[in-house]
Write an enzyme that holds these catalytic residues in place. Structure first.
Site, short mmCIF file in Angstrom:
data_model
loop_
_atom_site.label_atom_id
_atom_site.label_comp_id
_atom_site.label_asym_id
_atom_site.label_seq_id
_atom_site.Cartn_x
_atom_site.Cartn_y
_atom_site.Cartn_z
N SER A 234 59.08 -54.39 83.22
CA SER A 234 60.36 -55.09 83.14
C SER A 234 61.38 -54.39 84.05
O SER A 234 61.12 -54.27 85.25
CB SER A 234 60.81 -55.17 81.68
OG SER A 234 61.86 -56.08 81.52
N ASP A 451 55.90 -65.73 81.36
CA ASP A 451 56.86 -64.66 81.02
C ASP A 451 58.27 -65.24 80.89
O ASP A 451 58.78 -65.83 81.84
CB ASP A 451 56.82 -63.58 82.10
CG ASP A 451 57.57 -62.32 81.72
OD1 ASP A 451 58.64 -62.42 81.09
OD2 ASP A 451 57.10 -61.22 82.08
N HIS A 481 55.69 -61.22 77.86
CA HIS A 481 56.41 -60.33 78.77
C HIS A 481 55.57 -59.08 78.98
O HIS A 481 55.56 -58.17 78.16
CB HIS A 481 57.76 -59.99 78.15
CG HIS A 481 58.67 -59.19 79.04
ND1 HIS A 481 58.95 -59.56 80.33
CD2 HIS A 481 59.36 -58.05 78.83
CE1 HIS A 481 59.79 -58.69 80.87
NE2 HIS A 481 60.05 -57.75 79.97
#
Length: 511
Positions: A234, A451, A481
């Site tokens: 991320s 995602d 994710h």
């Protein structure tokens, strides 16, 4: 919520956990030599000998408040870094580290550093809890987590106390409908920034991603590694790309999973996430058999009702502003979709406790009413990075488009563009980063088609921006994710690259 999706929202995936209270203690006198430390490792650029000669003094980690020790295999230390990298001989701050040594010393490759996202996630807290996912890598790598500058034990930013956070949560409508609500929304952002300046004014000008990348290069050196081996998830992909741009010759085996779009400005990130969360919600609704049109209309009606009449839950209330992140958190993993089904059904029956608990996980609030400071660090890093300071008028101009893109999340994410860095007390560094890394070795860039927080298209753009021969795109057809540990194909591909140095073909697809 735009781009600033906290690691806490990954709690329901089983990989990461809500809350980022540090699980380790930092020491400020690093002297002992770590395994594999090599005085010939390339020095961090432009730093005095007092910093480059450091060696971490690894000690048993202390138990966090209310938690358990990470275990006998984990050791904690710290490394001193310049507060201001333009003044490398000036004041320093500690960067907290935690490490689990490689099991096979004879085949040890070196250190593998992790950043789990946020920004603002504590690697010291998260890595021991997530380490089982990386057990195969731990055979040949020392697993190393760290608290980035401004986070946790690394001069962590603090902006509000628990009482102030609870009061702001209760009074602030994150999708304002009236002039009074708009004023209160903007004033809350301004007040938050003022609190950061009062409590952490020395640190917040220096919490940029580029400064953390410079810290990483010093950490790499004092750990004795010729190159930085790195796993970013991320926001951690943004940090990894920043490092590659600044130190291409020091890039080792690097994996970027759940990739932030490096070409997007603030509104672009919010637009990406509006599309991504709606896509994930639609996939969820299809799985239930309800259908997207009917399902979105039902959720929108529920949210509108909570906006008009919040649902009492004990001495608290479930508002639309809490229900939205409560819904969002469940879209981070397909395995948590049943939790969303149950929470929505309960709300329709007059029980908001399940959805409020999901919102609390997103907001890092524990049952006693204590909040972690991850959101403080997150905002400090985001606003130090970004030179943009959107106004209420600019946010309102986005509303028609964003509502078309997502009837559920559109207004929430449009308003967020103005609320985050409103009247921030220090200037930001840039609009979008340069991540070109000519001369760097191959970097795996992993994107997942479903995602919600970092949509797949960002991975495509990151691979392109890193440059030909550097960014190597790996596409995961699935939900959630982050793909490592969820997709067996992605996990095998990443492990083969990190352990054996075998680079997959560009565009490899996993399903």
């Amino acid at each position: 919520m735009s781009i600033r999706i906290r690691a806490a929202v990954l709690a329901v995936t089983g990989l990461l956990v809500a809350g980022c209270t540090s699980t380790g203690t930092a020491t400020d006198t690093p002297r002992t030599t770590s395994p594999g430390a090599d005085a010939k490792a390339p020095a961090a650029t432009g730093l005095p000998d007092t910093l480059t000669s450091q060696r971490p003094a690894w000690k048993p980690c202390e138990a966090p408040e209310g938690g358990e020790k990470p275990g006998a295999d984990w050791r904690c230390a710290s490394v001193r870094v310049p507060l201001d990298h333009t003044k490398p001989a000036g004041e320093t701050i500690p960067v907290a580290l935690i490490r689990k040594e490689a099991r096979d010393k004879s085949e040890r490759i070196g250190s593998l550093l992790f950043n789990f996202g946020g920004p603002g996630a504590s690697g010291v807290a998260i890595l021991p809890r997530a380490a089982q996912e990386y057990g195969n890598l731990n055979r040949r790598y020392d697993l190393v987590g760290f608290d980035p500058r401004g986070v946790g034990k690394s001069a962590g930013v603090v902006c509000r106390d628990d009482k102030e956070l609870a009061a702001a949560e209760a009074r602030t409508d994150l999708t304002p409908d009236t002039a009074a609500e708009e004023t209160a929304f903007f004033e809350d952002g301004t007040d938050f920034g003022a609190g950061c300046a009062r409590r952490s004014g020395k640190v917040i000008p220096h919490t940029t991603t580029s400064n953390t990348a410079r810290d990483l290069d010093l950490i790499r050196h004092v750990l004795g590694d010729d190159k930085l081996n790195y796993f970013g998830i991320s926001y951690g992909t943004q940090l990894g790309a920043a490092y590659a741009h600044l130190f291409p010759s020091h890039v080792g085996r690097t994996v970027l999973d759940a990739v932030v779009d490096p070409t997007a400005d603030g509104a672009g990130h919010a637009r990406n996430q509006t599309i991504g969360f709606q896509r994930a919600l639609d996939n969820y609704l299809k799985s239930t058999g309800e259908g997207t049109k009917a399902g979105n209309a039902r959720i929108r009606r529920l949210l509108d009702r909570l906006d008009r009449e919040p649902l009492p839950v004990g001495d608290r209330k479930l508002t639309e502003s809490l229900a939205l992140p409560g819904i969002a958190i469940t879209l981070y993993s397909e395995s948590s979709w049943p939790a969303l089904t149950a929470a929505l059904a309960a709300v329709e029956d007059g029980d908001g406790s399940q959805l409020l608990a999901l919102a609390d996980a997103y907001n890092d609030r524990d049952p006693s009413g204590h909040y972690s400071t991850q959101s403080h660090s997150q905002r400090a890093i985001s606003c130090a990075d970004s030179a943009e300071r959107p106004t209420l008028a600019q946010a309102k101009a986005l509303l028609p488009e964003f509502r078309r893109l997502s009837p559920v999340f559109g207004a929430f994410l449009a308003w967020d563009t103005a609320g985050w860095c409103a009247e921030w007390p220090v200037k930001g560094e840039r609009v979008d980063p340069d991540v070109s890394a000519p001369g760097a070795g191959p970097i795996l860039v992993v994107g997942t088609t479903g995602d919600p927080a970092t949509p797949y298209e960002g991975a495509e753009r990151m691979a392109k921006e890193l440059g030909a021969g550097v960014g190597v795109l790996v596409s995961n057809e699935g939900e959630g994710h982050g793909a490592y540990g969820t997709s067996s194909c992605v996990t095998r591909t990443v492990d083969t690259y990190l352990l054996d140095g075998k680079v997959p073909a560009y565009g490899k697809r996993c399903s």
